[in-house]
Write an enzyme that holds these catalytic residues in place. Structure first.
Site, PDB file in Angstrom:
ATOM      1  N   ASN A   1      20.271   1.046  42.740  1.00 53.85           N
ATOM      2  CA  ASN A   1      20.381   1.613  44.096  1.00 53.85           C
ATOM      3  C   ASN A   1      19.252   1.080  44.961  1.00 53.85           C
ATOM      4  OD1 ASN A   1      18.007   3.472  43.908  1.00 53.85           O
ATOM      5  ND2 ASN A   1      19.259   4.300  42.239  1.00 53.85           N
TER       6      ASN A   1
ATOM      7  N   LYS B   1      26.678 -12.641  28.535  1.00 54.19           N
ATOM      8  CA  LYS B   1      27.116 -12.646  29.938  1.00 54.19           C
ATOM      9  C   LYS B   1      28.650 -12.596  30.021  1.00 54.19           C
ATOM     10  CE  LYS B   1      26.941 -15.369  34.098  1.00 54.19           C
ATOM     11  NZ  LYS B   1      26.825 -16.719  34.616  1.00 54.19           N
TER      12      LYS B   1
ATOM     13  N   PHE C   1      13.869  16.197  44.315  1.00 50.74           N
ATOM     14  CA  PHE C   1      14.250  15.616  45.604  1.00 50.74           C
ATOM     15  C   PHE C   1      15.764  15.698  45.707  1.00 50.74           C
ATOM     16  CE2 PHE C   1      11.072  13.269  48.178  1.00 50.74           C
ATOM     17  CZ  PHE C   1       9.932  13.659  47.490  1.00 50.74           C
TER      18      PHE C   1
HETATM   19  O1  PMT Z   1      12.007   4.895  46.965  1.00 53.14           O
HETATM   20  P1  PMT Z   1      12.138   4.923  48.484  1.00 53.14           P
HETATM   21  O2  PMT Z   1      12.788   3.671  49.022  1.00 53.14           O
HETATM   22  O3  PMT Z   1      10.833   5.249  49.159  1.00 53.14           O
HETATM   23  O4  PMT Z   1      13.144   6.108  48.858  1.00 53.14           O
HETATM   24  C1  PMT Z   1      12.796   7.448  48.604  1.00 53.14           C
HETATM   25  C2  PMT Z   1      13.984   8.242  48.064  1.00 53.14           C
HETATM   26  C3  PMT Z   1      15.081   8.335  49.092  1.00 53.14           C
HETATM   27  C4  PMT Z   1      14.529   7.588  46.783  1.00 53.14           C
HETATM   28  C5  PMT Z   1      13.407   9.672  47.691  1.00 53.14           C
HETATM   29  O5  PMT Z   1      12.858  10.264  48.829  1.00 53.14           O
HETATM   30  C6  PMT Z   1      14.494  10.559  47.086  1.00 53.14           C
HETATM   31  O6  PMT Z   1      15.284  11.180  47.772  1.00 53.14           O
HETATM   32  N1  PMT Z   1      14.553  10.609  45.718  1.00 53.14           N
HETATM   33  C7  PMT Z   1      15.634  11.270  44.983  1.00 53.14           C
HETATM   34  C8  PMT Z   1      16.839  10.375  44.940  1.00 53.14           C
HETATM   35  C9  PMT Z   1      17.998  10.978  44.162  1.00 53.14           C
HETATM   36  O7  PMT Z   1      18.403  10.449  43.183  1.00 53.14           O
HETATM   37  O8  PMT Z   1      18.423  12.139  44.632  1.00 53.14           O
HETATM   38  P2  PMT Z   1      19.678  12.969  43.955  1.00 53.14           P
HETATM   39  O9  PMT Z   1      20.016  13.950  45.025  1.00 53.14           O
HETATM   40  O10 PMT Z   1      20.734  12.053  43.490  1.00 53.14           O
HETATM   41  O11 PMT Z   1      19.014  13.637  42.706  1.00 53.14           O
HETATM   42  C10 PMT Z   1      18.477  14.959  42.737  1.00 53.14           C
HETATM   43  C11 PMT Z   1      17.212  15.045  41.899  1.00 53.14           C
HETATM   44  O12 PMT Z   1      17.523  14.907  40.525  1.00 53.14           O
HETATM   45  C12 PMT Z   1      16.148  14.010  42.223  1.00 53.14           C
HETATM   46  O13 PMT Z   1      14.904  14.656  42.122  1.00 53.14           O
HETATM   47  C13 PMT Z   1      16.307  12.987  41.100  1.00 53.14           C
HETATM   48  O14 PMT Z   1      15.073  12.355  40.789  1.00 53.14           O
HETATM   49  C14 PMT Z   1      16.755  13.869  39.947  1.00 53.14           C
HETATM   50  N2  PMT Z   1      17.606  13.204  38.956  1.00 53.14           N
HETATM   51  C15 PMT Z   1      18.853  12.768  39.309  1.00 53.14           C
HETATM   52  C16 PMT Z   1      19.675  12.219  38.349  1.00 53.14           C
HETATM   53  C17 PMT Z   1      19.197  12.119  37.011  1.00 53.14           C
HETATM   54  N3  PMT Z   1      19.956  11.577  36.068  1.00 53.14           N
HETATM   55  N4  PMT Z   1      17.972  12.536  36.706  1.00 53.14           N
HETATM   56  C18 PMT Z   1      17.172  13.091  37.645  1.00 53.14           C
HETATM   57  O15 PMT Z   1      16.025  13.466  37.356  1.00 53.14           O
END
Ligand code: PMT
Length: 407
Positions: free
Chosen positions: A210, A289, A323
């Site tokens: 991503n 590949k 987040f």
């Molecule tokens: O890295 P940058 O370019 O500075 O951008 C910052 C950002 C947009 C990546 C950051 O601010 C942000 O939003 N990070 C979380 C991105 C994300 O995956 O969000 P989500 O809504 O899909 O996930 C929710 C939460 O679960 C997040 O805290 C994520 O880290 C966590 N997660 C998600 C999936 C997973 N398998 N394991 C996790 O821990």
């Protein structure tokens, strides 16, 4: 609050093409709350007009030791006393040599001798000049006298060469400077942070990933370290430098990130999940590949572990901050994630929009916890991170005070 709030920064600009970046540096320092006064050498004036720095700093620019008008407004000794730090960016090979000699043959070098404030240099020059034993000896001498050297970085140079000698980017310099003024909000606290994207292999040469650059998570790690925490940063594949004082663990896939976090989570007090972790991985990555065929192709995906949910579900979880990256109904989705995963706090941001989120310098966050919340930004991720760390420190203290001590 950031570490540079209310700090007086004397920015010395010397002759070099990187002087154009220093106008943005002034803006970034002011964004971080600093008052900035600029001193230019004669060489710097060949590259950028003083008026530029006057406009961005909001203060008169100082260029000459023997200027009666400038001395009447703020004399050079007064300026030397005013500074909380002297940052020279770009610092040319010439100024580094003159400072190493202890010369005071222009306003900038005189100020450096007349001040008790810490001296920080951001070298910028041709890679061969930087590698020259004379420059390296001068830098070593200045380090012995407690000067901080930030950079230089590597990459394409204005002279057409490639190598070490580029001035660090303004935001990296702001972070390096802020490290001189550590806070105490998280002293004695161990903080674990995830940052960046993950890569899920399709075959040995292709992957699913991503747009996360890691900037938000790295800024959080730097801010937490500056707030006095012992910080471990579990980073997906990004090209950022490790923030000062931070232990870094590099991983590639979500499963590796999960493993790295689970190995360390019981030794941390605060966990911040800023990484953009892939929710799915390829069920069976090919060992060789994959060759192009005439027919379409389908990839079978399986769920990755949810690192954040697994941390929050521990028997004795740390203070857990998630987040939420959303393209619509941000607050509703974030609130749902906070409750469903049992988080202490969630920071929601928009993604897929030009004004913030992935791979941008600025961002804005809607931070919520049970019974409260705060809007932060929009502003530079470095400054936003410092503010979020303040909020986390505050809520963490309140939680541990109620529970009778750290987890
Ligand atoms: O890295 P940058 O370019 O500075 O951008 C910052 C950002 C947009 C990546 C950051 O601010 C942000 O939003 N990070 C979380 C991105 C994300 O995956 O969000 P989500 O809504 O899909 O996930 C929710 C939460 O679960 C997040 O805290 C994520 O880290 C966590 N997660 C998600 C999936 C997973 N398998 N394991 C996790 O821990």
């Amino acid at each position: 609050m950031t570490e540079l709030d209310g700090k007086n920064i004397l920015l010395g600009v010397t002759g070099g093409i990187a002087a154009y970046k220093s106008a943005d540096l002034v803006r970034r320092l002011r964004d971080a709350g600093a008052d900035v006064r600029v001193v230019m050498t004669r060489g710097a004036e060949e590259f950028v007009r003083p008026l530029t720095y006057q406009a961005v700093s909001g203060n008169p620019v100082h260029t000459s030791l023997l200027d009666p008008d400038a001395e009447a407004a703020m004399g050079h000794i007064e300026l030397a006393r005013w500074a909380d730090a002297v940052l020279i960016a770009p610092a040319s090979a010439d100024v580094i040599a003159r400072l190493a000699q202890g010369l005071a043959d222009d306003l900038l070098t005189t100020l450096c001798l007349a001040t008790e404030a810490p001296l920080v240099l951001a070298p910028a020059m041709n890679r061969i000049m930087w590698a020259h034993p004379a420059t390296q000896a001068n830098v070593a001498r200045l380090r012995e006298r407690s000067a901080t050297i930030l950079g230089p970085g590597a990459g394409d140079q204005a002279c057409g060469e490639v190598g070490d000698g580029r001035m660090l980017e303004p935001l990296e310099l702001v972070a390096g400077l802020a490290a001189l003024f550590p806070g105490t909000e998280l002293t004695g606290t161990r903080v674990l942070i995830t940052a960046g994207p993950t890569r899920e292999a399709i075959d040995p040469v292709r992957y699913i990933s991503n747009r996360s650059s890691g900037r938000m998570g790295f800024a959080l790690a730097a801010a937490a370290a500056r707030a006095g925490a012992r910080v471990t940063l579990v980073a997906g594949p990004v090209t950022l430098a490790t923030p000062a004082g931070v232990e870094r663990v590099d991983v590639e896939s979500a499963q590796q990130m999960h493993e790295a976090v689970m190995e360390r989570v019981d030794a941390c007090d605060v966990f911040i999940a800023c990484a953009a972790v892939a929710d799915y991985r390829v069920a069976t990555p090919a060992e060789a590949k994959i060759k192009k065929q005439d027919a379409d192709m389908e990839l079978a995906l399986v769920r990755n572990p949810d690192i954040l949910a697994d941390v929050a579900a521990r028997q004795r979880p740390p203070f857990t901050v998630g987040f939420a990256a959303e393209t619509h109904a941000m607050q509703a989705h974030a609130e749902d994630k906070r409750r469903r995963k049992g988080l202490d706090m969630i920071a929601a941001n928009w993604v897929g929009r030009p004004e913030g989120g992935f791979d941008t310098e600025d961002n804005a966050l809607e931070v919520t916890w049970e019974g409260g919340g705060i809007s932060l930004g929009p502003k530079a991720k470095t400054r936003l991170a410092a503010e979020l760390v303040d909020v986390v420190a505050d809520r963490y203290r309140q939680k541990t005070a109620h529970a009778g001590g750290p987890a």
